[in-house]
Scaffold this motif. Sequence first.
Motif, PDB file in Angstrom:
ATOM      1  N   LEU A  29       8.398  26.960  -1.626  1.00 36.90           N
ATOM      2  CA  LEU A  29       8.149  25.657  -2.232  1.00 36.90           C
ATOM      3  C   LEU A  29       7.734  24.625  -1.182  1.00 36.90           C
ATOM      4  CD1 LEU A  29      11.170  25.619  -4.708  1.00 36.90           C
ATOM      5  CD2 LEU A  29       8.774  25.960  -5.285  1.00 36.90           C
ATOM      6  N   SER A  30       8.340  24.680  -0.003  1.00 40.20           N
ATOM      7  CA  SER A  30       7.973  23.752   1.069  1.00 40.20           C
ATOM      8  C   SER A  30       6.540  23.996   1.533  1.00 40.20           C
ATOM      9  CB  SER A  30       8.928  23.897   2.255  1.00 40.20           C
ATOM     10  OG  SER A  30      10.215  23.426   1.939  1.00 40.20           O
TER      11      SER A  30
ATOM     12  N   LYS B  83      23.423  22.411   4.426  1.00 40.02           N
ATOM     13  CA  LYS B  83      22.860  23.515   5.209  1.00 40.02           C
ATOM     14  C   LYS B  83      21.485  23.918   4.693  1.00 40.02           C
ATOM     15  CE  LYS B  83      27.276  25.593   6.634  1.00 40.02           C
ATOM     16  NZ  LYS B  83      28.133  26.799   6.545  1.00 40.02           N
ATOM     17  N   ILE B  84      21.313  23.924   3.369  1.00 41.55           N
ATOM     18  CA  ILE B  84      20.016  24.262   2.786  1.00 41.55           C
ATOM     19  C   ILE B  84      18.980  23.199   3.169  1.00 41.55           C
ATOM     20  CG2 ILE B  84      18.740  24.674   0.647  1.00 41.55           C
ATOM     21  CD1 ILE B  84      21.378  25.629  -0.605  1.00 41.55           C
ATOM     22  N   ALA B  85      19.402  21.923   3.158  1.00 45.34           N
ATOM     23  CA  ALA B  85      18.492  20.837   3.532  1.00 45.34           C
ATOM     24  C   ALA B  85      18.044  20.974   4.988  1.00 45.34           C
ATOM     25  CB  ALA B  85      19.166  19.486   3.310  1.00 45.34           C
ATOM     26  N   VAL B  86      18.976  21.313   5.879  1.00 40.84           N
ATOM     27  CA  VAL B  86      18.621  21.523   7.291  1.00 40.84           C
ATOM     28  C   VAL B  86      17.647  22.691   7.412  1.00 40.84           C
ATOM     29  CG1 VAL B  86      19.509  22.243   9.547  1.00 40.84           C
ATOM     30  CG2 VAL B  86      20.747  20.534   8.205  1.00 40.84           C
ATOM     31  N   GLY B  87      17.895  23.763   6.668  1.00 43.79           N
ATOM     32  CA  GLY B  87      16.971  24.897   6.664  1.00 43.79           C
ATOM     33  C   GLY B  87      15.606  24.508   6.127  1.00 43.79           C
ATOM     34  N   SER B  88      15.587  23.610   5.128  1.00 48.49           N
ATOM     35  CA  SER B  88      14.325  23.139   4.567  1.00 48.49           C
ATOM     36  C   SER B  88      13.521  22.352   5.600  1.00 48.49           C
ATOM     37  CB  SER B  88      14.593  22.274   3.335  1.00 48.49           C
ATOM     38  OG  SER B  88      13.393  21.774   2.793  1.00 48.49           O
ATOM     39  N   ILE B  89      14.197  21.466   6.339  1.00 48.62           N
ATOM     40  CA  ILE B  89      13.509  20.705   7.391  1.00 48.62           C
ATOM     41  C   ILE B  89      12.978  21.650   8.464  1.00 48.62           C
ATOM     42  CG2 ILE B  89      13.864  19.051   9.262  1.00 48.62           C
ATOM     43  CD1 ILE B  89      15.816  17.579   7.424  1.00 48.62           C
ATOM     44  N   ARG B  90      13.770  22.661   8.809  1.00 48.90           N
ATOM     45  CA  ARG B  90      13.321  23.647   9.797  1.00 48.90           C
ATOM     46  C   ARG B  90      12.089  24.391   9.283  1.00 48.90           C
ATOM     47  NH1 ARG B  90      18.079  25.475  10.841  1.00 48.90           N
ATOM     48  NH2 ARG B  90      18.038  27.166   9.318  1.00 48.90           N
ATOM     49  N   ASN B  91      12.107  24.765   8.003  1.00 51.72           N
ATOM     50  CA  ASN B  91      10.945  25.424   7.405  1.00 51.72           C
ATOM     51  C   ASN B  91       9.690  24.560   7.548  1.00 51.72           C
ATOM     52  OD1 ASN B  91      12.291  27.739   6.546  1.00 51.72           O
ATOM     53  ND2 ASN B  91      12.708  26.932   4.505  1.00 51.72           N
TER      54      ASN B  91
ATOM     55  N   ALA C  98      25.078  34.061   2.708  1.00 50.21           N
ATOM     56  CA  ALA C  98      24.021  34.726   1.938  1.00 50.21           C
ATOM     57  C   ALA C  98      23.365  33.760   0.961  1.00 50.21           C
ATOM     58  CB  ALA C  98      24.600  35.927   1.188  1.00 50.21           C
ATOM     59  N   THR C  99      24.164  32.880   0.377  1.00 47.32           N
ATOM     60  CA  THR C  99      23.632  31.886  -0.566  1.00 47.32           C
ATOM     61  C   THR C  99      22.667  30.945   0.134  1.00 47.32           C
ATOM     62  OG1 THR C  99      25.627  31.957  -1.946  1.00 47.32           O
ATOM     63  CG2 THR C  99      24.252  29.987  -2.102  1.00 47.32           C
ATOM     64  N   VAL C 100      23.081  30.427   1.296  1.00 47.47           N
ATOM     65  CA  VAL C 100      22.219  29.513   2.059  1.00 47.47           C
ATOM     66  C   VAL C 100      20.944  30.229   2.485  1.00 47.47           C
ATOM     67  CG1 VAL C 100      22.013  28.190   4.192  1.00 47.47           C
ATOM     68  CG2 VAL C 100      24.116  28.063   2.839  1.00 47.47           C
ATOM     69  N   SER C 101      21.081  31.475   2.949  1.00 48.22           N
ATOM     70  CA  SER C 101      19.921  32.237   3.402  1.00 48.22           C
ATOM     71  C   SER C 101      18.916  32.442   2.266  1.00 48.22           C
ATOM     72  CB  SER C 101      20.377  33.595   3.948  1.00 48.22           C
ATOM     73  OG  SER C 101      19.276  34.377   4.346  1.00 48.22           O
ATOM     74  N   GLY C 102      19.417  32.810   1.078  1.00 51.31           N
ATOM     75  CA  GLY C 102      18.531  33.004  -0.063  1.00 51.31           C
ATOM     76  C   GLY C 102      17.864  31.715  -0.495  1.00 51.31           C
ATOM     77  N   ALA C 103      18.605  30.612  -0.482  1.00 52.21           N
ATOM     78  CA  ALA C 103      18.041  29.320  -0.873  1.00 52.21           C
ATOM     79  C   ALA C 103      16.971  28.860   0.109  1.00 52.21           C
ATOM     80  CB  ALA C 103      19.146  28.281  -0.969  1.00 52.21           C
ATOM     81  N   VAL C 104      17.195  29.084   1.401  1.00 52.65           N
ATOM     82  CA  VAL C 104      16.227  28.665   2.414  1.00 52.65           C
ATOM     83  C   VAL C 104      14.952  29.499   2.297  1.00 52.65           C
ATOM     84  CG1 VAL C 104      15.764  28.564   4.904  1.00 52.65           C
ATOM     85  CG2 VAL C 104      17.943  27.744   3.997  1.00 52.65           C
ATOM     86  N   ARG C 105      15.082  30.785   1.942  1.00 57.38           N
ATOM     87  CA  ARG C 105      13.886  31.615   1.736  1.00 57.38           C
ATOM     88  C   ARG C 105      13.073  31.098   0.559  1.00 57.38           C
ATOM     89  NH1 ARG C 105      17.345  35.962   2.930  1.00 57.38           N
ATOM     90  NH2 ARG C 105      17.635  36.398   0.695  1.00 57.38           N
ATOM     91  N   THR C 106      13.751  30.761  -0.538  1.00 59.84           N
ATOM     92  CA  THR C 106      13.055  30.198  -1.689  1.00 59.84           C
ATOM     93  C   THR C 106      12.416  28.859  -1.324  1.00 59.84           C
ATOM     94  OG1 THR C 106      14.576  31.263  -3.233  1.00 59.84           O
ATOM     95  CG2 THR C 106      13.321  29.390  -4.067  1.00 59.84           C
TER      96      THR C 106
END
Length: 313
Positions: free
Chosen positions: A149-150, A66-74, A137-145
């Motif tokens: 970095l992205s 899920k974090i990886a998908v959020g990263s690609i979206r970012n 909440a964990t995924v949301s916080g990781a995607v914000r971080t």
Amino acid sequence: MPSGLMALIDDVAGIAKLAAASIDDIGAASGKAAGKAAGVVVDDAAVTPKYVTGLSPSRELPIIGKIAVGSIRNKLLLILPVALLLTAFAPWAITPLLMCGGAYLCFEGAEKVMEMFAGHEVEDKPVSDDPAHLEKATVSGAVRTDLILSAEIMTIALADVADAPLATQAGVLIVVGLAMTVAVYGAVGLLVKLDDIGLHMAGRASKSSRAIGRGLVKSMPGVFSSLSVIGTVAMLWVGGGILVHGTHTLGLAWPAEPVEHLAHAVGALAGPLAGAASWTTTALLSGLLGLVVGGVLAVLLHQVLRLFGRGAH
């Protein structure tokens, strides 16, 4: 008719050659840009595992996914359009923005060093009794971080192809964004599962498998601790290097020229190891500059937050 067909074939062949050349340009530029962003990638890989620490092992890989998908979206839906608009309408803003990102990396790295010497680390994981809410909440916080970095990775890549055609810029950013996401989160997924792999191997009949498995399990705490240190060093080195390069790009002699002169002097004394010695000197000085700049920013921010009654972090 035949001549018209031949003309069409020639046109198609010409377009194919142009497309192939463009793909080659994108591939070469992507590799170069990805290399320059490697330091931020190390930090990204070092930061991410903490988000699944203490969670159910069965949910580690789904959360990383899920974090990886959020990263690609970012990278592709948020950062890419903004980056292309900048190159089209405000190319002068790329270097200052890159330096702001570099200063942020210095701040993060210096804060980690300060926490290390203070003997504690600020806990920023969400607290909840509901597993579903905790995971969200964990995924949301990781995607914000990851967004920060992205943005730094994409800006470094963009700065390296700022003079290329718009299509090449877009292609390079897409390739770099996808490649870095796969590299970072693939490595993170492997890292967080190495202890499970070790436990599985430790239960097998083969003595060598059991020995390797026990070694993996015992080594993982040290691996994660080392990753944290490497990530901090990478932030300071990359952030300081961005500031050094950025000031030189903006026409300032300091600190780029003194760093360059000292690196050359050290390289001249190193004989056959001149290249490695010069690079190491530049990296050390960039990291030191990053630590100083980041430390000043961290102290100032903490003082401002304390002044407004918002605590020290």
